[in-house]
Design a protein around this motif. Sequence first.
Motif, PDB file in Angstrom:
ATOM      1  N   ALA A  45      -2.279 -21.733   0.591  1.00 43.33           N
ATOM      2  CA  ALA A  45      -2.767 -21.387  -0.747  1.00 43.33           C
ATOM      3  C   ALA A  45      -3.266 -19.944  -0.795  1.00 43.33           C
ATOM      4  N   ILE A  46      -3.894 -19.485   0.289  1.00 42.97           N
ATOM      5  CA  ILE A  46      -4.346 -18.089   0.352  1.00 42.97           C
ATOM      6  C   ILE A  46      -3.148 -17.153   0.276  1.00 42.97           C
ATOM      7  N   VAL A  47      -2.100 -17.451   1.039  1.00 42.28           N
ATOM      8  CA  VAL A  47      -0.894 -16.623   1.021  1.00 42.28           C
ATOM      9  C   VAL A  47      -0.243 -16.652  -0.361  1.00 42.28           C
ATOM     10  N   THR A  48      -0.170 -17.825  -0.966  1.00 44.19           N
ATOM     11  CA  THR A  48       0.416 -17.944  -2.304  1.00 44.19           C
ATOM     12  C   THR A  48      -0.388 -17.146  -3.324  1.00 44.19           C
ATOM     13  N   GLY A  49      -1.718 -17.223  -3.225  1.00 42.02           N
ATOM     14  CA  GLY A  49      -2.565 -16.452  -4.130  1.00 42.02           C
ATOM     15  C   GLY A  49      -2.374 -14.965  -3.973  1.00 42.02           C
ATOM     16  N   ALA A  50      -2.246 -14.505  -2.701  1.00 42.57           N
ATOM     17  CA  ALA A  50      -2.011 -13.076  -2.461  1.00 42.57           C
ATOM     18  C   ALA A  50      -0.674 -12.645  -3.049  1.00 42.57           C
ATOM     19  N   ALA A  51       0.362 -13.474  -2.858  1.00 43.53           N
ATOM     20  CA  ALA A  51       1.685 -13.135  -3.371  1.00 43.53           C
ATOM     21  C   ALA A  51       1.714 -13.122  -4.897  1.00 43.53           C
ATOM     22  N   ALA A  52       0.977 -14.050  -5.514  1.00 45.54           N
ATOM     23  CA  ALA A  52       0.985 -14.158  -6.975  1.00 45.54           C
ATOM     24  C   ALA A  52       0.118 -13.102  -7.646  1.00 45.54           C
ATOM     25  N   SER A  53      -0.780 -12.459  -6.882  1.00 50.35           N
ATOM     26  CA  SER A  53      -1.732 -11.522  -7.492  1.00 50.35           C
ATOM     27  C   SER A  53      -1.058 -10.314  -8.119  1.00 50.35           C
ATOM     28  N   ALA A  54       0.120  -9.941  -7.632  1.00 48.44           N
ATOM     29  CA  ALA A  54       0.793  -8.768  -8.188  1.00 48.44           C
ATOM     30  C   ALA A  54       1.337  -9.041  -9.591  1.00 48.44           C
ATOM     31  N   PHE A 106       0.830  -1.197   0.000  1.00 46.31           N
ATOM     32  CA  PHE A 106       0.000   0.000   0.000  1.00 46.31           C
ATOM     33  C   PHE A 106       0.869   1.253   0.000  1.00 46.31           C
ATOM     34  N   ALA A 107       1.929   1.246   0.810  1.00 42.94           N
ATOM     35  CA  ALA A 107       2.801   2.412   0.900  1.00 42.94           C
ATOM     36  C   ALA A 107       3.625   2.603  -0.365  1.00 42.94           C
ATOM     37  N   LEU A 108       3.984   1.508  -1.032  1.00 41.52           N
ATOM     38  CA  LEU A 108       4.854   1.585  -2.204  1.00 41.52           C
ATOM     39  C   LEU A 108       4.098   1.685  -3.519  1.00 41.52           C
ATOM     40  N   ALA A 109       2.894   1.102  -3.560  1.00 37.98           N
ATOM     41  CA  ALA A 109       2.195   1.007  -4.842  1.00 37.98           C
ATOM     42  C   ALA A 109       0.781   1.560  -4.819  1.00 37.98           C
ATOM     43  N   ASP A 110       0.404   2.246  -3.742  1.00 38.46           N
ATOM     44  CA  ASP A 110      -0.916   2.881  -3.652  1.00 38.46           C
ATOM     45  C   ASP A 110      -2.074   1.893  -3.782  1.00 38.46           C
ATOM     46  N   GLY A 111      -1.935   0.735  -3.220  1.00 34.77           N
ATOM     47  CA  GLY A 111      -3.068  -0.192  -3.160  1.00 34.77           C
ATOM     48  C   GLY A 111      -3.159  -1.096  -4.364  1.00 34.77           C
ATOM     49  N   GLY A 112      -4.369  -1.580  -4.624  1.00 38.39           N
ATOM     50  CA  GLY A 112      -4.600  -2.534  -5.695  1.00 38.39           C
ATOM     51  C   GLY A 112      -5.085  -3.854  -5.152  1.00 38.39           C
ATOM     52  N   THR A 113      -5.409  -4.758  -6.067  1.00 34.73           N
ATOM     53  CA  THR A 113      -5.968  -6.050  -5.669  1.00 34.73           C
ATOM     54  C   THR A 113      -5.002  -6.837  -4.799  1.00 34.73           C
ATOM     55  N   SER A 114      -3.716  -6.785  -5.093  1.00 41.10           N
ATOM     56  CA  SER A 114      -2.745  -7.529  -4.301  1.00 41.10           C
ATOM     57  C   SER A 114      -2.706  -7.031  -2.857  1.00 41.10           C
ATOM     58  N   THR A 115      -2.776  -5.715  -2.679  1.00 43.60           N
ATOM     59  CA  THR A 115      -2.814  -5.155  -1.327  1.00 43.60           C
ATOM     60  C   THR A 115      -4.028  -5.658  -0.567  1.00 43.60           C
ATOM     61  N   LEU A 116      -5.190  -5.630  -1.208  1.00 43.28           N
ATOM     62  CA  LEU A 116      -6.411  -6.103  -0.558  1.00 43.28           C
ATOM     63  C   LEU A 116      -6.326  -7.591  -0.234  1.00 43.28           C
ATOM     64  N   ALA A 117      -5.715  -8.360  -1.134  1.00 43.77           N
ATOM     65  CA  ALA A 117      -5.563  -9.793  -0.876  1.00 43.77           C
ATOM     66  C   ALA A 117      -4.721 -10.032   0.367  1.00 43.77           C
ATOM     67  N   TRP A 118      -3.631  -9.273   0.529  1.00 43.71           N
ATOM     68  CA  TRP A 118      -2.800  -9.416   1.728  1.00 43.71           C
ATOM     69  C   TRP A 118      -3.555  -8.979   2.976  1.00 43.71           C
ATOM     70  N   TRP A 119      -4.268  -7.852   2.893  1.00 42.84           N
ATOM     71  CA  TRP A 119      -5.011  -7.365   4.059  1.00 42.84           C
ATOM     72  C   TRP A 119      -6.098  -8.354   4.486  1.00 42.84           C
ATOM     73  N   PHE A 120      -6.826  -8.882   3.526  1.00 44.04           N
ATOM     74  CA  PHE A 120      -7.846  -9.864   3.880  1.00 44.04           C
ATOM     75  C   PHE A 120      -7.221 -11.157   4.388  1.00 44.04           C
ATOM     76  N   ALA A 121      -6.045 -11.518   3.867  1.00 53.57           N
ATOM     77  CA  ALA A 121      -5.348 -12.698   4.373  1.00 53.57           C
ATOM     78  C   ALA A 121      -5.020 -12.526   5.853  1.00 53.57           C
ATOM     79  N   PHE A 122      -4.640 -11.331   6.242  1.00 56.42           N
ATOM     80  CA  PHE A 122      -4.385 -11.019   7.658  1.00 56.42           C
ATOM     81  C   PHE A 122      -5.626 -11.305   8.506  1.00 56.42           C
ATOM     82  N   LEU A 123      -6.769 -10.806   8.080  1.00 56.00           N
ATOM     83  CA  LEU A 123      -8.000 -10.998   8.852  1.00 56.00           C
ATOM     84  C   LEU A 123      -8.452 -12.451   8.826  1.00 56.00           C
ATOM     85  N   VAL A 124      -8.378 -13.077   7.656  1.00 59.04           N
ATOM     86  CA  VAL A 124      -8.818 -14.471   7.530  1.00 59.04           C
ATOM     87  C   VAL A 124      -7.956 -15.394   8.378  1.00 59.04           C
ATOM     88  N   MET A 125      -6.632 -15.198   8.363  1.00 52.94           N
ATOM     89  CA  MET A 125      -5.764 -16.066   9.160  1.00 52.94           C
ATOM     90  C   MET A 125      -5.936 -15.828  10.654  1.00 52.94           C
TER      91      MET A 125
END
Length: 386
Positions: A200-209, A152-171
């Motif tokens: 798999a959730i973490v891998t998906g978040a990492a691959a989304s970028a 978020f700080a480096l790339a101003d958000g996007g789907t990958s940022t949201l995937a990581w943030w939701f991964a935090f809450l889901v885990m």
Amino acid sequence: MTAGRPSLPRPQAATAARLATLLLVATSLLAGIAGGLLRAGVPLPAPPDSVWLGQAAVAHAALMICGFLGTVIGIERAVAVKRRWAFAAPLASASAGLLMLAGHARVGAWLAVCAAASFVAVNVVVVRRQTAAHTLLLLAGALAWLAGTLRFALADGGTSTLAWWFAFLVMTIAAERLEMTRLMRREPGAQAMLLGILAAIVTGAAASAAWPVVGGVLYGAALCLLAVWLGRFDIARRTVRAQGLSRYMAVCLLTGYLWLAVAGLAWAATAIGLPARDAALHALGLGFIVSMVMGHAPVILPAVARIKLQFGAHFYLPLALLHLSLALRLGPGAADPAWRALGAAGNAAAILLFAATVVVSALRWRTRTMATPAADDPPEPWTTPR
């Protein structure tokens, strides 16, 4: 102490800091709701030169996930570890939300990174005290939040940022539920299955970028599998047949798992180009996450905020409004902007109604205990097992 500037006694200073943090949390929540309503097409009364409302719409996800939920989870974890420095994480995340509202988005984003990094340190303490699968998942969730805030700080958000943030809450939620399933006899391999799904959730978040289609489909499929796992192994399957608070919590959990499955399908559909983004984000953020918050709040608030709640059937009202308005938003609202706006307004009303329900329940408990001698008090209704 500086001459002429007497400091507050330690208990008063702690209370002042707690109230200030809670005020920042409430600000992030209300601003995040207002920003979400604007994004859904709900007109809000505001002065023509209102800057904060536009900032709230731009920073809606950051306010809700970092400024509100990240702060609340940070407070809960800081209370658990009983270290004064642990409160740096929620204070930083709450302040980050305020800075974003004030138009200092870049500074707020980097302060959110500091909050997530501090939160990682807190979870390292948790793991050192008790090394177990669920505490390691809590640490993994904290690292996911850090990854998301860095993006978020480096790339101003996007789907990958949201995937990581939701991964935090889901885990974080999965870790809580994994701890609770220790009360049940699990099938062999159930825990390994859960860890594989979360990996798999973490891998998906990492691959989304780099590979948004592959990463998004994997992420969505993993969310669906997590919904199946929770529906199969969670203790809520048993407690839904209980009474009182235990049943209410189970209803919150089981209905949330249904929305988690919807979110997984919608996330994968969005990745392949179908118009399901609103369903992906809000079936997950509202249907699953907020439903979990409603279910756990009657147990967590007494421990964290030192208030007791008088549980009653009125707790079902905001829960029902949340799910009905979300169904309206993602059903008819998918084709009609007016229905979508109406559903979003119902979502906001459900959250605010739940906050009011908590306040009224706390006042009811206080009134009852003041009117009844302590020796005659019945067992506390909020201490029902999860």
